[in-house]
Design a protein around this motif. Structure first.
Motif: not given
Length: 370
Positions: A59-83
């Motif tokens: 959330a603090e990073v989002k306030k920084m100029p010239g930055i775009k943040v994309v987020e994803e939650e509930n991603v298991p520690e499997t091949a799902a995180v590679q996707k």
């Protein structure tokens, strides 16, 4: 819905990309286009714990100029995180990724780092090794054991039974280090105090966390702390049992205002800013980044109403020594809870000593095994 919103933001990102000015602080080259950063969480962003601490930094990073943040939650520690990482790179144009959970590193992050050499990967908690791992990969972590030691100091003052408790997920080095630091902090106040530990087996297991907390309360433990992703269940269960709590990851004070003593909190924005600055200015990727109280990587929760002036005094004095570099947690003579000497008399392991990153024992005073 979060995934859809993230994907549909691409057109907007493309439209405004050329206007992502950096205020001239990082040079003309860096100012030509915004930097897209991906942050991936193993659980929900509002878990009152590990994921929330990272989300607060994002959330603090989002306030920084010239930055775009994309987020994803509930991603298991499997091949799902590679996707997830592949999607952020291919669809969102991410050039810097923060996969935040321990199990994301090997093999998942390492596989993607080799595949995308122009993308930077910063993992939380992993052990990046020179000559073994890609240069565009790295790990960051903080010496949260300093804050857990201070949790222990406060617990030592407030415990009436002489029995404190630790609910832990997995016996990996970072977790063992926290259990041991909490115990040593308490024993710096009361040398005979014991810390009972139960391992639940995973980072987020609400039923087992509640069972462990109740079991430890039944054993007479009266001050609790933990190392699980979301401390909410443990905090609320302990408070309902009339016990006191030292928090972890983020502040859980609002969940149990009267029972909450203090807590060991992450201040991840410090590490994030260092890594982001390197990416924006073309500096080498920070492959192995660590820091403690002094560097602002970790901090303490505000003291709760039950904390005595005496407890505050000792904790504050110890904290000041840590920041000044005048206090060492890991010094001999130190034995494990089986009687074996693990640090010899006169020997000191500074926080930067990589030996500590491979901790594989529980110290004297800990009741439990793994």
């Amino acid at each position: 819905m979060d995934q859809m919103n993230r994907r549909t933001s691409l057109k907007t990102l493309a439209a405004v990309g050329a206007t992502g000015a950096l205020g001239g602080l990082h040079g003309l080259a860096a100012a030509q286009a915004p930097l897209t950063i991906g942050v991936i969480y193993v659980g929900p962003r509002d878990d009152y714990g590990y994921n929330q601490a990272h989300a607060q930094a994002a959330a603090e990073v989002k306030k920084m100029p010239g930055i775009k943040v994309v987020e994803e939650e509930n991603v298991p520690e499997t091949a799902a995180v590679q996707k997830s990482m592949t999607g952020m790179i291919a669809q969102d144009g991410a050039k810097l990724l923060f996969p935040t959970s321990f199990g994301y590193f090997d093999p998942h992050l390492l596989a993607l780092a080799a595949k995308y050499p122009d993308v930077r990967f910063s993992h939380c908690g992993g052990m990046w090794t020179e000559g073994k791992h890609p240069k565009n990969a790295g790990s960051f972590f903080g010496y949260i054991d300093e804050a857990q030691f201070l949790n222990g100091v406060v617990a030592g003052h407030l415990s009436k039974s002489g029995k404190i408790a630790f609910v832990a997920a997995k016996p990996i080095p970072q977790v063992l280090r926290n259990i041991n630091a909490f115990t040593l902090g308490a024993r710096s106040v009361k040398p005979g105090i014991t810390c009972s530990v139960i391992f639940t087996g995973d980072w987020s297991m609400a039923v087992k966390e509640a069972e462990a907390t109740n079991s430890l309360a039944d054993q007479g433990c009266d001050v609790f702390t933990m190392h699980v992703d979301g401390p909410k269940v443990i905090v609320e269960t302990a408070a309902k049992r009339g016990k006191m709590v030292c928090g972890y990851h983020a502040s859980q004070a609002k969940l149990a205002p009267q029972a909450y003593l203090t807590g060991a909190e992450w201040n991840w924005i410090t590490a994030y800013k260092t890594i982001i600055d390197a990416a924006r200015t073309g500096k080498p990727h920070p492959n192995f980044l660590r820091g403690g109280m002094k560097e602002g990587f970790v901090k303490m929760s505000a003291y709760g109403p039950a904390v005595t002036d005496t407890a505050k005094k000792q904790a504050d004095e110890t904290k000041a020594k840590m920041i000044a570099g005048q206090f060492d947690i890991w010094k001999g003579p130190l034995k494990d809870n089986k009687g074996k000497e693990v640090i010899a008399a006169g020997q000191v392991h500074k926080q930067t000593d990589l030996t500590l990153e491979g901790m594989n024992y529980l110290v004297e005073g800990v009741q439990g095994s793994f």
